[in-house]
Write an enzyme that holds these catalytic residues in place. Structure first.
Site, mmCIF file in Angstrom:
data_model
loop_
_atom_site.group_PDB
_atom_site.id
_atom_site.type_symbol
_atom_site.label_atom_id
_atom_site.label_comp_id
_atom_site.label_asym_id
_atom_site.label_seq_id
_atom_site.Cartn_x
_atom_site.Cartn_y
_atom_site.Cartn_z
ATOM 1 N N GLU A 197 -30.544 -5.910 7.808
ATOM 2 C CA GLU A 197 -29.615 -4.931 7.028
ATOM 3 C C GLU A 197 -28.251 -5.790 6.326
ATOM 4 O O GLU A 197 -27.706 -5.711 5.634
ATOM 5 C CB GLU A 197 -29.151 -3.925 7.786
ATOM 6 C CG GLU A 197 -28.365 -2.713 6.973
ATOM 7 C CD GLU A 197 -28.833 -1.187 7.244
ATOM 8 O OE1 GLU A 197 -29.919 -1.129 7.366
ATOM 9 O OE2 GLU A 197 -27.720 -0.679 7.247
ATOM 10 N N ASP A 245 -31.778 -1.502 9.834
ATOM 11 C CA ASP A 245 -31.788 -0.336 10.821
ATOM 12 C C ASP A 245 -32.769 0.616 10.699
ATOM 13 O O ASP A 245 -33.366 0.751 9.453
ATOM 14 C CB ASP A 245 -30.539 0.373 10.386
ATOM 15 C CG ASP A 245 -29.008 -0.429 10.571
ATOM 16 O OD1 ASP A 245 -29.320 -1.684 11.114
ATOM 17 O OD2 ASP A 245 -28.012 -0.274 10.513
ATOM 18 N N TYR A 260 -17.136 -4.204 15.231
ATOM 19 C CA TYR A 260 -17.761 -3.375 14.058
ATOM 20 C C TYR A 260 -17.065 -2.021 13.921
ATOM 21 O O TYR A 260 -17.076 -1.109 14.907
ATOM 22 C CB TYR A 260 -18.997 -3.301 14.179
ATOM 23 C CG TYR A 260 -19.775 -2.928 12.892
ATOM 24 C CD1 TYR A 260 -19.698 -3.864 11.689
ATOM 25 C CD2 TYR A 260 -20.271 -1.607 12.601
ATOM 26 C CE1 TYR A 260 -20.395 -3.309 10.412
ATOM 27 C CE2 TYR A 260 -20.781 -1.178 11.358
ATOM 28 C CZ TYR A 260 -20.884 -2.189 10.312
ATOM 29 O OH TYR A 260 -21.421 -1.893 9.249
#
Length: 677
Positions: free
Chosen positions: A4, A102, A310
């Site tokens: 991704e 994902d 993140y």
DNA sequence: GCAAGGTC
């Protein structure tokens, strides 16, 4: 194998075993070779492909759409070019394809578009990797158990994109077209998330506008050290003036009160939970007044500098595998954090560090935490947000603080008053979160039941009930989160767009006349777009497409029918709808150009911005009689500051430039406030 | 000039 995003491609490689790196167009590909195959792991960067209209023109309805590279359809997506080119090159080499994005609808779409547009449309050559966390063991297992092409999820995801495009683009165009029918122009928009967001805000605004305050009275007992409030069986508000007057006359002049009861309550104040994006946005707003979108972009910068994990996460959990001790030891080496880090590390010498965990989870990422890496030069706001993240990280290791509340009941002539206090007995995690702990600290003198206490005076205060609170930028983001509208990455952006469109202003949020009129118009002519039900309905349809009970085409056909009907109805009344919108737009524009009262002694006019072919200046609304004028800067957006200069008495303005160079000033160029300019 | 959703 398509990941991704770059980070995930790297994790996939690590999980699959020995790999080498080959760069192409400045993008890292990870090569894993076994006896009989060679796997190239290449990163996408989110949606490399996006929808665009295939027909011509700006009319509506528009239902012809197709996928195109995002860097071609969006000005701000230039950075995607190299990733696109790399994927194109890698896809050309492959025989089989694995979608390792994902495991959700969006991931299915991201991978599907890359593979189908740049690789193959033969679904028998496509596999899907199904994993719920990015741990090596999960990824390994998923790789060993590759599934067939996930047709259901992919079709559902593609449909979600198209439906959002249909509803958003068409109803937005209908609004703009209505205004254009009245020979005016204004950028307007709505959509599945924007619509309900504006609607919540507009509902609240109307409640506030229609609110009629009720008067009530309160009576206070003042002592040199504290004040106590009258109550009757817990009710502190007296709704009739005669009743309040009556009570007051019976106690007025008394100079003593008796302590009739003391209630002590010891309680724990638990440490906060780890930050997810919304949590960080809330706290940055309340501590520093930084808005959610700015916080998001600061967090993204900190992440790109490897200073924090993140940030676009929903999770409030910090699993031990992030390596608490290692991070704490690194933070200890940063001057600002040495003391706090030591405190946490000392807490448990046996390596059994544990943190408070929140309820919310996220499959892909843990809560936000600092990496411990030493930051170089940070901007002022970056420093603030970073500090908040570090200290929250410390705080979640802390023990609950010990607090004590005390309620003292006083009696005067049979009337009761309460005085309350709250104090901290043991700070514990408070020390780790300083200076961001916000708790009330008020002490009461030590008294015993039955003791008499001198009264300085009694006070009777008239108050009124308050309208409902306005949403703030942060609380509307929370509201959207609570109702499952939008996603962690998009909510702040949606709110920001409402500001751009001038549907809302200020913070706490005020809905403009234009915003109210848009909400009203949509409610009447396209009620589905302002209802959160549309999202629920989408979710149900996606579920049935996922289970292959309904086809993508059936769902789209139904949307075209339903929406087509709405849009035809809208179009028939375009002119009247537009006239109403234009009135609101004009009113708002007129308000916006008014800067403040004219500073000439003998003039009752208002100073306003006048635009000419050559630029702009400030003039007076009474220009027949008043020749007062001031110049304005040539560049930037000028808005009223709502204040008057203390020195010269002219209105103060706010100038915001595209460069981000904003400043405030009064409009008199000769004012002494500008002596050193 | 218009959405929502990923991402740098």
């Amino acid at each position: 194998m398509v990941g991704e995003k770059p980070n995930v491609a790297s994790k996939l490689a690590q999980a699959l075993g020995n790999y080498s790196i080959e760069e192409n167009h400045g993008v890292k590909n990870y090569i894993v070779e076994t006896d009989d195959e060679k796997i190239i792991i290449a990163p996408a960067v989110g949606h490399i492909f996006n929808l665009e209209q295939t027909s011509e023109g700006w009319d509506y309805p528009v239902f012809e759409v197709d996928w195109a590279p995002t860097f071609e359809t969006s000005d701000s997506a230039d950075y995607m070019k190299k990733y696109y080119r790399n994927l194109r090159d890698q896809c050309e080499k492959a025989d089989e394809y694995i979608n390792a994005c994902d495991f959700d609808l969006e991931g299915s779409v991201i991978g599907d578009r890359v593979i189908k547009e740049l690789g193959t449309t033969d679904e028998s050559r496509i596999r899907r990797m199904k994993f719920s966390t990015l741990t090596p063991s999960d990824l390994e297992e998923a790789f060993d158990n590759l599934e067939d092409f996930d047709k259901g999820m992919t079709e559902a995801g593609l449909t979600r994109h198209i439906l959002d495009f249909y509803y958003g683009i068409n109803v937005s165009r209908a609004l703009m077209q209505a205004v254009r029918e009245n020979d005016r122009y204004k950028t307007l928009s709505t959509g599945r998330v924007q619509g309900p967001a504006l609607n919540f805000l507009a509902e609240r605004e109307r409640e506030i506008q229609e609110f009629e305050p009720d008067p009530y009275w309160e009576i206070f007992l003042h002592n040199s050290e504290f004040r106590a409030k009258f109550h009757d069986d817990g009710d502190e508000r007296i709704w009739e003036e005669e009743v309040a007057d009556g009570i007051f006359s019976e106690i007025e002049g008394e100079d003593e009160a008796e302590v009739s009861n003391i209630k002590i309550n010891n309680y724990s104040h638990k440490p906060p939970v780890p930050f997810n994006l919304t949590g960080l946005q809330k706290e940055a707003s309340s501590q520093f007044n930084i808005n959610p979108k700015t916080t998001q972009s600061i967090a993204q910068d900190l992440y790109e500098d490897s200073l924090i994990s993140y940030p676009r996460t929903e999770s409030q959990k910090l699993p031990p595998k992030i390596g608490y001790k290692n991070i704490l030891n690194k933070l200890k080496n940063q001057e600002n954090y040495t003391e706090k880090a030591k405190k946490v590390l000392k807490k448990d010498k046996s390596d059994n560090l544990y943190t408070k965990q929140g309820k919310k989870e996220d499959d892909a990422h843990p809560a936000i935490y600092p990496t411990g890496q030493n930051p170089g030069n940070l901007s002022k706001n970056e420093r603030k947000v970073y500090d908040l993240i570090v200290k929250r990280f410390f705080a979640v290791f802390g023990k609950p603080a010990k607090r004590q509340s005390l309620t003292m009941t006083l009696e005067v002539n049979g009337y009761t008053f309460n005085a309350k206090s709250k104090v901290t007995k043991k700070r514990n995690w408070f020390d780790l979160y300083d200076p961001y702990v916000k708790v009330e600290e008020a002490e009461l003198p030590e008294l015993e039941e039955g003791e008499k206490l001198p009264v300085d005076e009694f006070e009777q205060a008239e108050k009124e009930t308050q309208p409902p609170r306005r949403f703030s930028q942060t609380s509307i983001v929370s509201e959207l989160e609570k109702r499952n509208l939008g996603t962690k990455a998009t909510r702040a952006q949606v709110v920001d767009r409402l500001y751009d469109r001038e549907f809302i202003k200020d913070d706490p949020i005020v809905v403009t006349d234009l915003g109210l009129t848009i909400a009203e118009t949509l409610e009447e002519y396209s009620p589905e777009i302002v209802s959160e039900e549309l999202t629920r309905e989408f979710e149900e349809r996606m579920e049935s497409i996922k289970n292959q009970e309904e086809s993508k085409e059936e769902a789209l056909e139904r949307a075209r029918d339903e929406l087509g009907e709405t849009l035809r109805n809208f179009k028939e009344q375009e002119k009247e709808i537009g006239a109403k919108l234009v009135r609101a737009i004009d009113k708002y524009r007129d308000q916006k150009r008014k800067l403040g009262p004219c500073d000439r002694d003998d003039c009752d006019g208002t100073l306003q911005i006048i635009r000419t072919d050559n630029g702009r200046f400030v003039g007076c609304t009474e220009y027949d009689d008043c020749e007062n004028t001031y110049p304005l800067p040539n560049n930037g957006e000028v808005t009223s500051q709502g204040e008057i200069c203390d020195e010269c008495g002219t209105p103060k303005i706010h100038v915001s430039r595209k460069s981000g160079n904003n400043y405030e000033m009064c409009i008199d160029p000769d004012c002494s406030t500008k002596d050193d300019w």
